[in-house]
Design an enzyme around this catalytic site. Structure first.
Site, PDB file in Angstrom:
ATOM      1  N   ASP A 150       0.836  -1.191   0.000  1.00 42.07           N
ATOM      2  CA  ASP A 150       0.000   0.000   0.000  1.00 42.07           C
ATOM      3  C   ASP A 150       0.875   1.247   0.000  1.00 42.07           C
ATOM      4  O   ASP A 150       2.007   1.236   0.493  1.00 42.07           O
ATOM      5  CB  ASP A 150      -0.896   0.036   1.244  1.00 42.07           C
ATOM      6  CG  ASP A 150      -1.952  -1.050   1.239  1.00 42.07           C
ATOM      7  OD1 ASP A 150      -2.223  -1.602   0.154  1.00 42.07           O
ATOM      8  OD2 ASP A 150      -2.511  -1.330   2.321  1.00 42.07           O
ATOM      9  N   LYS A 151       0.338   2.330  -0.518  1.00 39.31           N
ATOM     10  CA  LYS A 151       1.067   3.603  -0.575  1.00 39.31           C
ATOM     11  C   LYS A 151       1.688   3.953   0.773  1.00 39.31           C
ATOM     12  O   LYS A 151       2.860   4.328   0.844  1.00 39.31           O
ATOM     13  CB  LYS A 151       0.116   4.722  -1.017  1.00 39.31           C
ATOM     14  CG  LYS A 151       0.711   6.117  -0.936  1.00 39.31           C
ATOM     15  CD  LYS A 151      -0.316   7.182  -1.256  1.00 39.31           C
ATOM     16  CE  LYS A 151       0.253   8.582  -1.047  1.00 39.31           C
ATOM     17  NZ  LYS A 151      -0.741   9.641  -1.322  1.00 39.31           N
TER      18      LYS A 151
END
Length: 342
Positions: A150-151
């Site tokens: 995830d970012k």
């Protein structure tokens, strides 16, 4: 700079009883396909009477107005960008990096540039003379990408530099260590203390029907249900709490499957969401009141989910060597651990 194109379409009686994506495809033919419209709906680019509609099967009310937002076209291939990378290992077949929080892995809606892929293209272009490239199996926007973080999750990632390496690594990740050596371990700071102190969370995941960017525990046999299993172990418990139980703990999670947002959803499911997780932990934000007033502000200000991909073991796709990589928490997570006396 190109701007989004907005189309306004009145909802007439031809829409009665029909799915939004189906009806819009008819209204916009032949310029837009039904699949393209479904993607626009899922990414929040379709509104009815000013309110976003995220479900393609939604049946629009007669008399309303659809606002269809068409994002400007983007380059078919990402361009290289000079973005710093922390490279843990590199040869002609693979790159191992420590991805920082805040870095998106590949281009997508709202992230045409500034991604890990853009950084990799630039880096590998500089080393082209040494035969370094990126595999093309993942497509033009995901060259070399075997798995994702995830970012706002930091930690160890492996990237494939050629198709043979990509195929070998993909098979390892698909197997999840059941018959091979691959192993991924994460560290998460969660609210409360799970009981028992170690266990298995076996709960299938599906797309949240109310919000397509989220995942949720599957409640039925919907078509997108995916098997999801997480093994967790408590590493350390905070000395802070209400006198009955610690307010937080550091948990190690080992993945037996690799689903989108798996750890975040699973830990929230058992009542112990990740600190800083604004997507899956909002219902638990009052737990901050268990902390001494002197540390509440620092914990409340933590800007992301407290999650680190701390360990990766894999087999080198060419040499067969077993390789292990471990990273420490980044400074923001170290400060959080210190604040919580973990």
């Amino acid at each position: 700079m190109s701007q989004s194109l907005v189309r306004l379409i009145k909802i007439d009686k031809t829409a009665a009883g029909r799915r939004l994506d189906q009806w819009l495809a008819q209204q916009c033919a032949p310029e837009l396909s039904r699949a393209r419209i479904a993607k626009l709906i899922g990414s929040g680019q379709v509104r009815i009477d000013g309110k976003p509609v995220l479900e393609p099967r939604f049946k629009p009310p007669t008399g309303g107005e659809v606002e269809l937002i068409l994002p400007p076209p983007v380059a078919a291939k990402p361009k290289g960008e000079d973005i710093d990378l922390e490279i843990l290992y590199e040869d002609a077949d693979i790159i191992i990096i420590n991805k920082p929080a805040g870095l998106v892995v590949h281009p997508g809606n709202g992230n045409a540039g500034g991604t890990l892929v853009n950084a990799l293209i630039h880096h590998c272009g500089q080393h082209a003379a040494a035969g370094f490239g990126l595999s093309g199996i993942g497509g033009v926007k995901r060259p070399g990408i075997v798995h994702r973080l995830d970012k706002d999750t930091s930690g160890v990632m492996v990237i494939a530099k050629n198709d043979a390496a990509h195929g070998h690594l993909s098979r390892q990740f698909a197997d999840h260590g059941r018959s091979g050596v691959l192993e991924r371990r994460y560290q998460a700071v969660v609210w409360g203390v799970p009981s028992p102190p170690g266990g298995i969370i076996n709960a299938p995941l599906a797309r949240d029907p109310r919000e397509r960017t989220r995942r949720a525990i599957a409640r039925n046999d919907a078509g997108d249900v995916r098997r999801a299993i997480t093994h967790y172990t408590i590493l350390r418990q905070s000395a802070m709490g209400d006198g009955k139980a610690p307010a937080a703990c550091l948990v190690e999670c080992r993945l037996e499957t690799g689903r989108t947002h798996q750890i975040r959803v699973h830990m929230a499911h058992i009542g112990h969401p990740l600190i800083g997780d604004k997507t899956y932990g909002q219902a638990f934000k009052t737990k901050i009141n268990l902390l001494p007033e002197s540390v509440r502000a620092e914990v409340a200000a933590f800007p992301r989910q407290a999650l680190l991909a701390a360990f990766l073991r894999l087999q080198h796709p060419k040499t067969g060597a077993i390789m292990e990589f471990t990273v420490k928490p980044p400074p923001d997570m170290q400060n959080l651990l210190q604040a919580l006396a973990l």
